[in-house]
Design a protein around this motif. Structure first.
Motif, PDB file in Angstrom:
ATOM      1  N   LYS A   1       1.969   0.872  12.312  1.00  0.00           N
ATOM      2  CA  LYS A   1       1.034   0.142  13.174  1.00  0.00           C
ATOM      3  C   LYS A   1      -0.146  -0.431  12.397  1.00  0.00           C
ATOM      4  N   ALA A   2      -0.781   0.412  11.581  1.00  0.00           N
ATOM      5  CA  ALA A   2      -1.997  -0.030  10.903  1.00  0.00           C
ATOM      6  C   ALA A   2      -1.701  -1.008   9.770  1.00  0.00           C
ATOM      7  N   TRP A   3      -0.682  -0.705   8.965  1.00  0.00           N
ATOM      8  CA  TRP A   3      -0.460  -1.533   7.792  1.00  0.00           C
ATOM      9  C   TRP A   3      -0.230  -3.006   8.118  1.00  0.00           C
ATOM     10  N   PRO A   4       0.598  -3.391   9.095  1.00  0.00           N
ATOM     11  CA  PRO A   4       0.766  -4.816   9.363  1.00  0.00           C
ATOM     12  C   PRO A   4      -0.551  -5.512   9.719  1.00  0.00           C
ATOM     13  N   VAL A   5      -1.436  -4.809  10.432  1.00  0.00           N
ATOM     14  CA  VAL A   5      -2.730  -5.408  10.783  1.00  0.00           C
ATOM     15  C   VAL A   5      -3.606  -5.528   9.537  1.00  0.00           C
ATOM     16  N   LEU A   6      -3.705  -4.442   8.771  1.00  0.00           N
ATOM     17  CA  LEU A   6      -4.525  -4.471   7.559  1.00  0.00           C
ATOM     18  C   LEU A   6      -4.040  -5.546   6.590  1.00  0.00           C
TER      19      LEU A   6
ATOM     20  N   VAL B   1     -15.789  -3.663   3.257  1.00  0.00           N
ATOM     21  CA  VAL B   1     -15.348  -2.339   3.713  1.00  0.00           C
ATOM     22  C   VAL B   1     -13.858  -2.353   4.037  1.00  0.00           C
ATOM     23  N   VAL B   2     -13.417  -3.375   4.752  1.00  0.00           N
ATOM     24  CA  VAL B   2     -12.008  -3.446   5.154  1.00  0.00           C
ATOM     25  C   VAL B   2     -11.103  -3.663   3.940  1.00  0.00           C
ATOM     26  N   LEU B   3     -11.497  -4.565   3.050  1.00  0.00           N
ATOM     27  CA  LEU B   3     -10.672  -4.839   1.872  1.00  0.00           C
ATOM     28  C   LEU B   3     -10.540  -3.598   0.986  1.00  0.00           C
ATOM     29  N   ALA B   4     -11.651  -2.882   0.789  1.00  0.00           N
ATOM     30  CA  ALA B   4     -11.594  -1.681  -0.050  1.00  0.00           C
ATOM     31  C   ALA B   4     -10.734  -0.599   0.589  1.00  0.00           C
ATOM     32  N   GLY B   5     -10.893  -0.397   1.901  1.00  0.00           N
ATOM     33  CA  GLY B   5     -10.086   0.602   2.590  1.00  0.00           C
ATOM     34  C   GLY B   5      -8.612   0.241   2.590  1.00  0.00           C
ATOM     35  N   ALA B   6      -8.321  -1.028   2.818  1.00  0.00           N
ATOM     36  CA  ALA B   6      -6.926  -1.465   2.830  1.00  0.00           C
ATOM     37  C   ALA B   6      -6.313  -1.401   1.438  1.00  0.00           C
ATOM     38  N   ALA B   7      -7.128  -1.637   0.414  1.00  0.00           N
ATOM     39  CA  ALA B   7      -6.616  -1.537  -0.951  1.00  0.00           C
ATOM     40  C   ALA B   7      -6.146  -0.121  -1.248  1.00  0.00           C
ATOM     41  N   ALA B   8      -6.906   0.866  -0.789  1.00  0.00           N
ATOM     42  CA  ALA B   8      -6.496   2.257  -0.984  1.00  0.00           C
ATOM     43  C   ALA B   8      -5.210   2.564  -0.227  1.00  0.00           C
ATOM     44  N   VAL B   9      -5.081   1.997   0.975  1.00  0.00           N
ATOM     45  CA  VAL B   9      -3.848   2.193   1.743  1.00  0.00           C
ATOM     46  C   VAL B   9      -2.670   1.536   1.031  1.00  0.00           C
ATOM     47  N   ALA B  10      -2.890   0.344   0.479  1.00  0.00           N
ATOM     48  CA  ALA B  10      -1.816  -0.352  -0.237  1.00  0.00           C
ATOM     49  C   ALA B  10      -1.301   0.495  -1.401  1.00  0.00           C
ATOM     50  N   THR B  11      -2.214   1.125  -2.126  1.00  0.00           N
ATOM     51  CA  THR B  11      -1.801   2.001  -3.220  1.00  0.00           C
ATOM     52  C   THR B  11      -1.004   3.180  -2.687  1.00  0.00           C
ATOM     53  N   ARG B  12      -1.458   3.741  -1.577  1.00  0.00           N
ATOM     54  CA  ARG B  12      -0.784   4.896  -0.980  1.00  0.00           C
ATOM     55  C   ARG B  12       0.639   4.538  -0.546  1.00  0.00           C
TER      56      ARG B  12
END
Length: 286
Positions: free
Chosen positions: A18-23, A68-79
């Motif tokens: 759910k979250a990743w497609p939006v991010l 804030v969003v780009l940094a948080g999403a970048a961490a998710v992308a790595t995960r």
């Protein structure tokens, strides 16, 4: 919102499905919206929170939120082992924030002489809280002091009036924090049922009664649960989310929430005046 939901729930299925497609979509759009200049990455011709008559460049709230969003999403992308994380992190780190000394400016052409409710709208403060953009302590203090000293023409408008008390508390001004909760939230309440109006009934008695306005109600609740206790959720352990000493409005002894659901477990929040940090208490064991 999607990042915050994942931080609080720890729901990996939600994050992936759910979250990743939006991010990904938001960050792809932001990556295409920025302009790289000698000042870093800029976002030009936007309308921020204030009702500008013309678009502005580098609106502080927009750029701080984007970072804030780009940094948080970048961490998710790595995960999630997705390829875009490093590029998003680069943009987040280099997004240009307009400054005047230690004060974050609302936008590139903003000056202290800008008047009316538009000039008094504390857009830069909203980038600090609730958007959690991190700055040096001297920048935070100078920015909060500057905008609170000029905020009076804005008080009574929807959305950003409710959290004003948080900034006063972070400055250590407990009396002002109490007053701003009265002016920025209590004066919005409609009798006899206590629903929250769009505008302050005291400052704008001729405005139509419109409520409940969830932006104002939500602003008050996040001020109580996150702002005053100094809590900033992330993907780390919830016990470490409290980040700063607890300063509450004058006459307030503490904020306690008996049940918060964090990572699928019931938790308790305690934030008492003068504590070095609020406490998030989770049950031990599985």
């Amino acid at each position: 919102a999607f990042l915050q939901h994942w931080y609080v729930t720890g729901d990996e299925d939600f994050l992936r499905e759910k979250a990743w497609p939006v991010l990904e979509g938001v960050c792809d759009w932001l990556s295409g919206r920025v302009t790289k200049t000698e000042r870093g990455y800029e976002i030009k011709e936007v309308i921020g929170v204030a009702e500008q008559t013309q678009p502005v460049d580098n609106n502080a709230y927009v750029n701080m939120s984007a970072a804030v969003v780009l940094a948080g999403a970048a961490a998710v992308a790595t995960r999630l082992k997705r390829p875009d994380g490093p590029h998003w992190a680069e943009i987040a780190a280099a997004l240009f924030i307009p400054m005047d000394g230690d004060v974050i400016k609302n936008h590139d052409r903003f000056t202290a002489s800008e008047g009316g409710a538009t000039g008094a709208t504390p857009e830069a403060l909203a980038g600090l809280f609730p958007m959690t953009y991190q700055v040096a302590p001297e920048v935070e203090l100078a920015t909060m002091s500057f905008y609170l000293d000029r905020v009076d023409p804005y008080i009574g408008h929807p959305m950003l009036s409710a959290p004003l008390a948080v900034y006063a508390a972070r400055l250590g001004d407990r009396a002002r924090a109490l007053r701003l909760f009265e002016q920025g939230y209590a004066e919005f309440i409609n009798p006899p049922y206590g629903e929250v109006n769009e505008f302050s009934r005291t400052r704008f008695p001729d405005k139509p009664v419109v409520g409940p306005l969830f932006a104002n109600l939500g602003g008050f609740l996040i001020s109580l649960i996150l702002g005053l206790p100094g809590i900033r959720p992330d993907d780390g352990e919830p016990a470490r989310w409290p980040r700063r000493p607890v300063v509450l409005p004058e006459g307030w002894n503490g904020i306690e929430v008996e049940r918060l659901m964090l990572r699928g477990r019931p938790a308790r929040l305690a934030a008492h005046q003068g504590m070095d940090r609020a406490r998030i208490e989770l049950p031990t064991g599985p």
